[in-house]
Design a protein around this motif. Structure first.
Motif, short mmCIF file in Angstrom:
data_model
loop_
_atom_site.label_atom_id
_atom_site.label_comp_id
_atom_site.label_asym_id
_atom_site.label_seq_id
_atom_site.Cartn_x
_atom_site.Cartn_y
_atom_site.Cartn_z
N TYR A 1 0.69 -1.20 0.00
CA TYR A 1 -0.04 0.07 0.21
C TYR A 1 0.90 1.26 0.03
O TYR A 1 1.90 1.39 0.77
CB TYR A 1 -0.89 0.07 1.18
N GLU A 2 0.35 2.16 -0.65
CA GLU A 2 1.08 3.63 -0.79
C GLU A 2 0.80 4.24 0.62
O GLU A 2 -0.26 4.04 1.26
CB GLU A 2 0.66 4.44 -1.73
N PHE A 3 1.58 4.81 1.18
CA PHE A 3 1.83 5.33 2.58
C PHE A 3 0.56 6.11 3.09
O PHE A 3 -0.06 5.51 4.04
CB PHE A 3 3.01 6.20 2.79
N ARG A 4 0.14 6.96 2.24
CA ARG A 4 -1.10 7.82 2.30
C ARG A 4 -2.31 6.98 2.47
O ARG A 4 -3.15 7.13 3.14
CB ARG A 4 -1.12 9.01 1.67
N LYS A 5 -2.40 6.01 1.38
CA LYS A 5 -3.67 5.18 1.27
C LYS A 5 -3.63 4.36 2.87
O LYS A 5 -4.68 4.16 3.27
CB LYS A 5 -3.24 4.37 0.20
N PHE A 6 -2.57 3.84 3.17
CA PHE A 6 -2.53 2.77 4.35
C PHE A 6 -2.91 3.70 5.50
O PHE A 6 -3.84 3.17 6.38
CB PHE A 6 -1.29 2.38 4.26
N VAL A 7 -2.51 4.94 5.57
CA VAL A 7 -2.69 5.48 6.70
C VAL A 7 -4.30 6.18 6.88
O VAL A 7 -4.76 5.87 7.78
CB VAL A 7 -2.04 6.99 6.82
N LYS A 8 -4.53 6.25 5.41
CA LYS A 8 -6.19 6.39 5.43
C LYS A 8 -6.95 5.34 6.10
O LYS A 8 -8.04 5.44 6.79
CB LYS A 8 -6.62 6.96 3.95
N LEU A 9 -6.93 4.18 5.51
CA LEU A 9 -7.39 3.13 5.81
C LEU A 9 -7.34 2.70 7.45
O LEU A 9 -8.34 2.07 7.90
CB LEU A 9 -6.96 1.63 5.01
N ALA A 10 -6.05 3.13 7.55
CA ALA A 10 -6.09 2.85 9.36
C ALA A 10 -6.79 3.68 9.88
O ALA A 10 -7.42 3.36 11.08
CB ALA A 10 -4.47 2.85 9.63
N MET A 11 -6.89 5.06 9.50
CA MET A 11 -7.50 5.89 10.42
C MET A 11 -9.14 5.58 10.36
O MET A 11 -9.69 6.10 11.19
CB MET A 11 -7.48 7.23 9.76
N GLU A 12 -9.53 4.95 9.09
CA GLU A 12 -10.98 4.47 9.39
C GLU A 12 -10.89 3.29 10.00
O GLU A 12 -12.14 2.71 10.08
CB GLU A 12 -11.18 4.33 7.71
N ASN A 13 -10.01 2.77 10.55
CA ASN A 13 -10.16 1.64 11.45
C ASN A 13 -10.49 0.34 10.74
O ASN A 13 -11.21 -0.76 11.24
CB ASN A 13 -11.07 1.74 12.58
N ALA B 1 0.93 3.47 16.21
CA ALA B 1 -0.16 2.33 16.29
C ALA B 1 -1.32 2.37 17.10
O ALA B 1 -2.40 2.75 16.70
CB ALA B 1 0.43 0.85 16.64
N LYS B 2 -0.95 2.91 18.37
CA LYS B 2 -2.20 3.28 19.40
C LYS B 2 -2.83 4.43 19.24
O LYS B 2 -3.99 4.81 19.71
CB LYS B 2 -1.62 3.21 20.97
N VAL B 3 -2.31 5.47 18.16
CA VAL B 3 -3.10 6.55 18.03
C VAL B 3 -4.31 6.42 16.91
O VAL B 3 -5.19 7.08 16.87
CB VAL B 3 -1.97 7.67 17.32
N PHE B 4 -4.19 5.24 16.15
CA PHE B 4 -5.20 5.03 15.15
C PHE B 4 -6.64 4.64 15.39
O PHE B 4 -7.44 4.94 15.01
CB PHE B 4 -4.58 4.19 13.96
N PRO B 5 -6.58 3.73 16.60
CA PRO B 5 -8.09 3.19 16.91
C PRO B 5 -8.81 4.09 17.72
O PRO B 5 -8.31 4.86 18.23
CB PRO B 5 -7.72 1.91 17.91
N TYR B 6 -10.11 4.17 17.15
CA TYR B 6 -11.31 4.90 18.00
C TYR B 6 -12.37 4.03 18.16
O TYR B 6 -12.31 2.81 17.58
CB TYR B 6 -11.30 6.16 17.29
N GLN B 7 -13.57 4.37 18.75
CA GLN B 7 -14.57 3.88 19.31
C GLN B 7 -15.21 3.41 17.92
O GLN B 7 -16.21 2.20 17.97
CB GLN B 7 -15.62 4.49 20.06
N GLY B 8 -15.11 3.90 16.76
CA GLY B 8 -15.71 3.47 15.49
C GLY B 8 -15.36 2.20 15.18
O GLY B 8 -15.80 1.50 14.01
N CYS B 9 -14.02 1.67 15.58
CA CYS B 9 -13.87 -0.01 15.41
C CYS B 9 -14.67 -0.77 15.64
O CYS B 9 -14.60 -1.96 14.91
CB CYS B 9 -12.55 -0.21 15.86
N ASP C 1 -6.02 15.36 13.49
CA ASP C 1 -5.09 16.46 13.52
C ASP C 1 -3.52 15.78 13.74
O ASP C 1 -2.72 16.13 13.25
CB ASP C 1 -5.28 17.24 14.70
N GLU C 2 -3.52 14.84 14.60
CA GLU C 2 -2.30 14.12 15.16
C GLU C 2 -1.77 13.30 14.01
O GLU C 2 -0.64 13.29 13.75
CB GLU C 2 -2.63 13.39 16.46
N ILE C 3 -2.83 12.54 13.25
CA ILE C 3 -2.43 11.85 12.34
C ILE C 3 -2.07 12.40 11.11
O ILE C 3 -1.09 12.31 10.33
CB ILE C 3 -3.67 10.84 11.91
#
Length: 320
Positions: free
Chosen positions: A76-88, A117-125, A305-307
């Motif tokens: 995965y391209e870095f930004r694509k991966f981060v977007k998917l991770a942020m979406e959980n 790693a621990k910055v990405f999960p949120y309750q939407g998971c 913001d942090e991500i």
């Protein structure tokens, strides 16, 4: 430089995933890898786009099943991966919590990503993991129903001479397998429905068999699972696995791999068909109810913001 060469050159992390990360792999398990790579300038400032690159090696046996030599590799391209991770996305979050033993390649940027790693999960998971789990549950049943009809149709058609068309053998058809769809205006047969395939009456038996075989290949070719257990035990295992992961993430705020010996053994009993469908569904219901009750320490919303700050910093660091 082509896309595969660019992704390989600019990789920052490669992880062995799937059963080899959960601890549920067997000697015949194939290998799955996920990598992350940084984009070059033309993919950042220019018109080119490249979200992912497939390096997979296909190797199937005579029944169409993956062998242990099959390798599934996606970068995965870095930004694509981060977007998917942020979406959980569950499959993506797993990569961030990979154990060191499963890291095939990593550099400083890859390490910085894992440190986040621990910055990405949120309750939407919760909705994400339940959604992915329910998809596995759906496949257990929908595929089963279609599978048996397709098997019966294939057996019937192979008993006939291949030059014939379907309408010529209608009198011998099992009407519960070959469901006629009648045109209301003309009163003639529009098509025969078998499982989730529609066949024109004029199609040759040879071509109908070919379509059925191609469809069976797409649903997995795990014939022994359907015939022995009447449901797909692999999908059943992933149903429960995703429920367990979702519970863990909501409760602890992170994932731990490989699973404990107890969890690994329990998942393998499902995979091996040692649990009935009722036991599987009871277990899934238990975890679903548990997930709904958890008072999670995770934030209610993604840490945008942090991500974003991390992404900008990483991109600048790489491109300079």
């Amino acid at each position: 430089m082509n896309e595969r060469d660019l992704a390989e050159k600019n990789k920052i992390l490669v992880v062995k995933t799937g059963s080899h990360m959960y601890g549920t792999n067997t000697p015949t398990s194939d290998e799955d890898f996920v990598g992350i790579f940084m984009p070059s300038e033309e993919y950042v400032y220019g018109f080119k786009r490249m979200d992912e690159v497939d390096f997979s090696v296909k190797d199937k046996d005579e029944n169409g099943r993956n062998t242990k030599d099959a390798i599934d590799v996606k970068y995965y391209e870095f930004r694509k991966f981060v977007k998917l991770a942020m979406e959980n996305n569950p499959n993506i979050l797993e990569i961030l919590f990979a154990p060191e033993s499963n890291i095939v390649f990593i550099n400083d940027l890859g390490r910085e990503l894992l440190n986040m790693a621990k910055v990405f999960p949120y309750q939407g998971c919760k909705q994400k993991f339940l959604g992915y789990a329910f998809a596995q549950k759906h496949k257990m049943f929908v595929k089963k129903d279609n599978y048996f009809d397709l098997l019966k149709a294939k057996e019937f058609l192979k008993s006939k001479d291949s030059p014939w068309s379907l309408w010529e053998v209608e009198k011998d058809m099992d009407k519960s397998v070959f469901k006629k769809q009648i045109n209301k205006l003309s009163g003639k047969i529009d098509f025969y429905q078998v499982g989730d395939i529609n066949f024109m009456p004029s199609i040759s038996i040879k071509n109908a068999i070919k379509m059925i075989e191609e469809r069976l290949d797409k649903v997995g070719n795990r014939e022994e699972l359907y015939l022995k257990h009447a449901f797909d035990t692999k999908f059943a295992m992933h149903l429960v696995r995703l429920m367990i992961e979702g519970t863990m993430l909501l409760d602890k705020g992170f994932l731990e791999f490989p699973f404990s010996d107890y969890v690994k053994e329990f998942l393998m009993t499902i995979r091996n068909g040692e649990k009935s469908i009722d036991e599987v569904l009871t277990t899934a219901t238990y975890y679903e109810e548990l997930i709904e009750k958890i008072e999670s320490p995770l934030p209610e919303k993604p840490r945008y913001d942090e991500i974003e700050e991390f992404v900008i910093k990483t991109m600048k660091e790489f491109l300079k």
